[in-house]
Design an enzyme around this catalytic site. Structure first.
Site, short mmCIF file in Angstrom:
data_model
loop_
_atom_site.label_atom_id
_atom_site.label_comp_id
_atom_site.label_asym_id
_atom_site.label_seq_id
_atom_site.Cartn_x
_atom_site.Cartn_y
_atom_site.Cartn_z
N ARG A 175 -11.12 -3.09 21.31
CA ARG A 175 -10.14 -4.01 20.73
C ARG A 175 -8.90 -3.97 21.62
O ARG A 175 -8.42 -2.87 21.92
CB ARG A 175 -9.82 -3.51 19.31
CG ARG A 175 -8.90 -4.42 18.53
CD ARG A 175 -8.75 -3.93 17.10
NE ARG A 175 -8.04 -2.65 17.00
CZ ARG A 175 -7.70 -2.07 15.85
NH1 ARG A 175 -8.03 -2.64 14.70
NH2 ARG A 175 -7.07 -0.92 15.83
N ASP A 185 12.15 -12.36 -1.65
CA ASP A 185 12.03 -12.10 -0.23
C ASP A 185 13.19 -11.25 0.29
O ASP A 185 14.34 -11.47 -0.12
CB ASP A 185 12.08 -13.45 0.46
CG ASP A 185 11.19 -13.47 1.65
OD1 ASP A 185 10.03 -13.93 1.49
OD2 ASP A 185 11.65 -12.98 2.70
N ALA A 238 7.13 -4.96 5.62
CA ALA A 238 6.95 -5.53 6.96
C ALA A 238 5.52 -6.02 7.13
O ALA A 238 4.62 -5.60 6.42
CB ALA A 238 7.22 -4.44 8.00
N TYR A 278 4.39 -6.12 17.21
CA TYR A 278 4.58 -5.29 16.02
C TYR A 278 5.40 -4.04 16.36
O TYR A 278 6.45 -3.77 15.75
CB TYR A 278 3.22 -4.90 15.42
CG TYR A 278 3.33 -3.83 14.36
CD1 TYR A 278 4.13 -4.03 13.23
CD2 TYR A 278 2.68 -2.60 14.50
CE1 TYR A 278 4.26 -3.03 12.27
CE2 TYR A 278 2.79 -1.62 13.54
CZ TYR A 278 3.59 -1.83 12.44
OH TYR A 278 3.72 -0.86 11.50
N PHE A 299 1.75 7.55 11.39
CA PHE A 299 0.52 7.43 12.17
C PHE A 299 -0.48 6.68 11.25
O PHE A 299 -0.08 5.70 10.65
CB PHE A 299 0.11 8.80 12.72
CG PHE A 299 0.98 9.13 13.93
CD1 PHE A 299 2.36 9.31 13.80
CD2 PHE A 299 0.46 9.14 15.21
CE1 PHE A 299 3.19 9.52 14.91
CE2 PHE A 299 1.26 9.37 16.32
CZ PHE A 299 2.62 9.55 16.18
N TYR A 304 0.83 -1.21 0.00
CA TYR A 304 0.00 0.00 0.00
C TYR A 304 0.87 1.27 0.00
O TYR A 304 0.81 2.09 -0.93
CB TYR A 304 -0.94 -0.05 1.21
CG TYR A 304 -1.71 1.20 1.49
CD1 TYR A 304 -2.34 1.91 0.45
CD2 TYR A 304 -1.83 1.68 2.78
CE1 TYR A 304 -3.07 3.05 0.72
CE2 TYR A 304 -2.56 2.83 3.06
CZ TYR A 304 -3.16 3.51 2.02
OH TYR A 304 -3.87 4.65 2.29
N ILE A 305 1.71 1.41 1.01
CA ILE A 305 2.48 2.66 1.09
C ILE A 305 3.64 2.64 0.09
O ILE A 305 3.90 3.62 -0.60
CB ILE A 305 2.96 2.90 2.54
CG1 ILE A 305 1.72 3.02 3.44
CG2 ILE A 305 3.82 4.16 2.63
CD1 ILE A 305 2.00 3.00 4.92
N ASP A 319 -5.61 -0.99 22.08
CA ASP A 319 -5.85 0.32 21.45
C ASP A 319 -5.69 1.46 22.45
O ASP A 319 -6.50 1.60 23.37
CB ASP A 319 -7.29 0.38 20.91
CG ASP A 319 -7.38 -0.03 19.45
OD1 ASP A 319 -6.36 0.00 18.75
OD2 ASP A 319 -8.50 -0.36 19.02
N LEU A 372 5.19 -10.29 -2.81
CA LEU A 372 3.77 -10.26 -3.13
C LEU A 372 2.92 -11.02 -2.10
O LEU A 372 1.81 -11.44 -2.40
CB LEU A 372 3.50 -10.80 -4.56
CG LEU A 372 4.15 -10.00 -5.69
CD1 LEU A 372 3.80 -10.61 -7.05
CD2 LEU A 372 3.70 -8.53 -5.66
N1 UDP Z 1 -11.63 0.69 14.60
C1 UDP Z 1 -12.97 0.41 14.85
N2 UDP Z 1 -13.57 -0.55 14.07
C2 UDP Z 1 -12.92 -1.22 13.09
C3 UDP Z 1 -11.56 -0.93 12.84
C4 UDP Z 1 -10.95 0.04 13.62
O1 UDP Z 1 -13.60 0.99 15.74
O2 UDP Z 1 -13.53 -2.09 12.45
C5 UDP Z 1 -10.95 1.71 15.41
C6 UDP Z 1 -9.73 1.20 16.15
O3 UDP Z 1 -10.08 0.72 17.43
C7 UDP Z 1 -8.85 2.46 16.21
C8 UDP Z 1 -9.22 3.22 14.95
O4 UDP Z 1 -10.47 2.68 14.52
O5 UDP Z 1 -9.20 3.24 17.31
C9 UDP Z 1 -8.21 3.04 13.84
O6 UDP Z 1 -7.95 1.66 13.69
P1 UDP Z 1 -7.11 1.07 12.49
O7 UDP Z 1 -7.12 -0.43 12.63
O8 UDP Z 1 -7.61 1.65 11.21
O9 UDP Z 1 -5.65 1.65 12.71
P2 UDP Z 1 -4.65 1.57 13.99
O10 UDP Z 1 -4.88 2.84 14.75
O11 UDP Z 1 -4.96 0.33 14.75
O12 UDP Z 1 -3.31 1.54 13.34
#
Ligand code: UDP
Length: 327
Positions: free
Chosen positions: A281, A49, A73, A139, A167, A10-11, A284, A31
């Site tokens: 999740r 690789d 990565a 990670y 970010f 992606y990036i 977070d 890939l």
């Molecule tokens: N998030 C959510 N529902 C989803 C996916 C992500 O509420 O189905 C929230 C997640 O908890 C975080 C924000 O969206 O607070 C961004 O999550 P993402 O996985 O896009 O990126 P991260 O911040 O984990 O790199």
């Protein structure tokens, strides 16, 4: 010539699209998560690789490579908790193999994709590069380990490097030719857009009891082309010997909550989303917002895309791949 490892991802693919305007580029990608159709047709592509010493030896012997940019990565927090070996093996061990091959062939310039996950749960809302790093998952730890290895390699072997801590990368190329698609998709903006396109029944909002203004997590979303431009400035700073080492945050400096992202997606597309509230999740942090003052000060980098632009470009891309898949 510049070697872009992970240039089909992606990036990486967005970086390559900008870089080919200035430099000869060679992409190495296995890939595993990248898409071959996202590699710009002006580059030389080698399927392989980054941990494969023979392939690396061949590449460095055959081409006059001035610098390596490393995007290859694994980057899913949850998966890294389930399968840390995969993360330490690919993100650390294979990167070490790549660095060793560079040294063997006298290549001394390295741009490294790092992450806000190196900060863990920061005590401050606006994160600078001085904020202490305390990653809370494999990670983030795998990325911080390479950052530390780079410091040591600079001292011992004279490798010059720039670490870029991303970010929340989001959005798609303005051409609509490349964009974000992961399998399975875990990122918020693509998930919301898939729901709006009818490809997914609902969006889970992971927790509404965080200490934020609306209870949902706040993140700093940055357009992938803004990220790509920061890489080019960093690369040129190394090649022109303006910098030997640096670490930079890359963000917009503005935070948006999960609810605000869903609202903005509805506003940009004119379609109502179906969101359901679920548990948090694991892992977070409530708020992650970057200060990118340092790279602005050193290299003059600033973002060009706002949240609406990010969502609008992603929306075009998601509609396009849906149309392509139904043709
Ligand atoms: N998030 C959510 N529902 C989803 C996916 C992500 O509420 O189905 C929230 C997640 O908890 C975080 C924000 O969206 O607070 C961004 O999550 P993402 O996985 O896009 O990126 P991260 O911040 O984990 O790199």
């Amino acid at each position: 010539m510049i070697l872009v490892v992970g240039g089909a991802g992606y990036i990486g693919s967005h970086l390559v699209k900008e870089l080919v305007e200035q430099k000869a580029v060679i992409v190495l990608d296995n890939l595993s998560t990248g898409r071959e159709d996202s590699i710009d047709n002006r580059v030389r592509f080698v399927k392989g690789d980054l941990g494969d010493i023979l392939t690396l030896d061949q590449l460095f012997s055959e081409y006059p490579i001035e610098a390596v940019m490393h995007f290859a990565a694994n980057s899913l927090v949850g998966e890294s908790v389930q399968d840390p070996y995969k993360y330490y093996n690919n993100n650390v061990s294979n990167t070490l193999t790549l660095l060793n091959a560079m040294l063997k062939h006298g290549v001394k310039n390295f741009i490294f994709s790092s992450t806000a996950a190196t900060y863990g749960i920061p005590e401050t809302d606006l994160i600078t590069e001085e904020t202490s790093t305390n990653p809370i998952n494999p990670y983030g730890r795998s990325k911080l380990m390479i950052e530390q290895i780079l410091e040591d390699f600079h001292q011992a072997y004279g490798i010059n490097y720039i670490v870029l801590r991303y970010f929340n990368a989001a959005g798609a190329h303005v051409s609509g030719e490349i964009g974000e698609s992961h399998e399975p998709e875990t990122h918020l903006i693509p998930i919301v857009l898939e729901n709006l396109l009818g490809q997914r029944e609902n969006i889970s909002v992971f927790g509404t009891d965080y200490d934020t203004h609306d209870g949902t997590c706040i993140r700093d979303y940055i357009h992938v082309t803004d990220l790509a431009n920061a890489h080019i400035l960093s690369l040129n700073a190394l090649l022109e010997k303006k910098m030997q080492t640096a670490t930079y945050n890359l963000g917009n400096g503005k935070g948006y909550s999960v609810k605000e992202i869903i609202d903005t997606c509805e506003k940009v597309t004119g379609i109502k989303a179906n969101a359901v509230i679920t548990d948090r999740r694991p892992g977070d942090p409530a708020t992650l917002v970057a200060s990118s003052e340092r790279i602005y000060h050193d290299l003059g980098w600033k973002t060009e895309y706002e949240l609406e632009d990010i969502i609008d470009s992603a929306w075009k891309w998601h509609k396009r791949i849906l149309e392509d898949s139904s043709n």
